[in-house]
Design a protein around this motif. Structure first.
Motif: not given
Length: 188
Positions: A52-63, A67-75
């Protein structure tokens, strides 16, 4: 976020990403190369019917990967049967994001399968010959995805155009497998 990016609002980031979306077919050989031309932001959108989870994540900015976004994606990618988390390979995330951008779709991916523990993979393998013994899902390098507004062929064609990993068409089950392993494709 890293120092210096904390003052940028989420709305400004999303607006900047939308303003840089590409409409032409890609001519690049790797997903990361395609994404470099999508602006200074990389974004992934998914949901899981299982959790039931949703993810809308910016995971990379300006090269830089966030790290926090990648942790959320992995979770989010965790084995939902055991709640075990494994770090998702950045290349897999980039392939998914590039493919999504190529399809010019607002709909988030439905994540059917991300990371699988060896026990989960073995259990699934006992039920289906389509599950690989050494599946890249067990390495955090693969995802099985679906979009209601795009066909299996449209999704697979977008992923294959990135020329960055494996793409499996599972038309009978209405999903596409994307991974960052060897360049290959299968299924119909």
């Amino acid at each position: 976020m890293t120092k210096g990016t904390a003052s940028i609002s989420r709305r400004a980031l999303l607006g900047a990403f939308a303003a840089t979306a590409l409409t032409a077919a890609p001519t690049f050989s790797k997903a990361a190369g395609f994404l470099r031309n999508a602006g200074d932001i990389r974004r992934i959108r998914m949901y899981s019917a299982r959790t039931g989870e949703h993810l809308d994540m910016i995971y990379w900015i300006e090269g830089e990967y966030l790290r926090d976004s990648l942790s959320e994606i992995s979770h989010f990618f965790r084995d939902w049967r055991t709640d075990e988390v494994k770090t998702v390979d950045l290349r897999t995330i980039d392939i998914m994001a590039a493919s999504h951008s190529l399809m010019e779709v607002d709909e988030p991916y439905l994540l059917l399968s991300g990371y699988r523990t060896p026990a989960t993979n073995s259990m699934l393998r006992s039920k289906s010959r389509a599950v690989a013994r050494n599946s890249l899902h067990m390495q955090g390098q693969a995802a099985d995805l679906r979009l209601a507004t795009r066909s299996v062929n449209q999704m697979a064609s977008a992923a294959e155009s990135c020329r960055a990993g494996g793409v499996g068409r599972y038309s009978g089950s209405n999903f596409v497998h994307m991974d960052c392993g060897d360049l290959r494709h299968w299924g119909a």
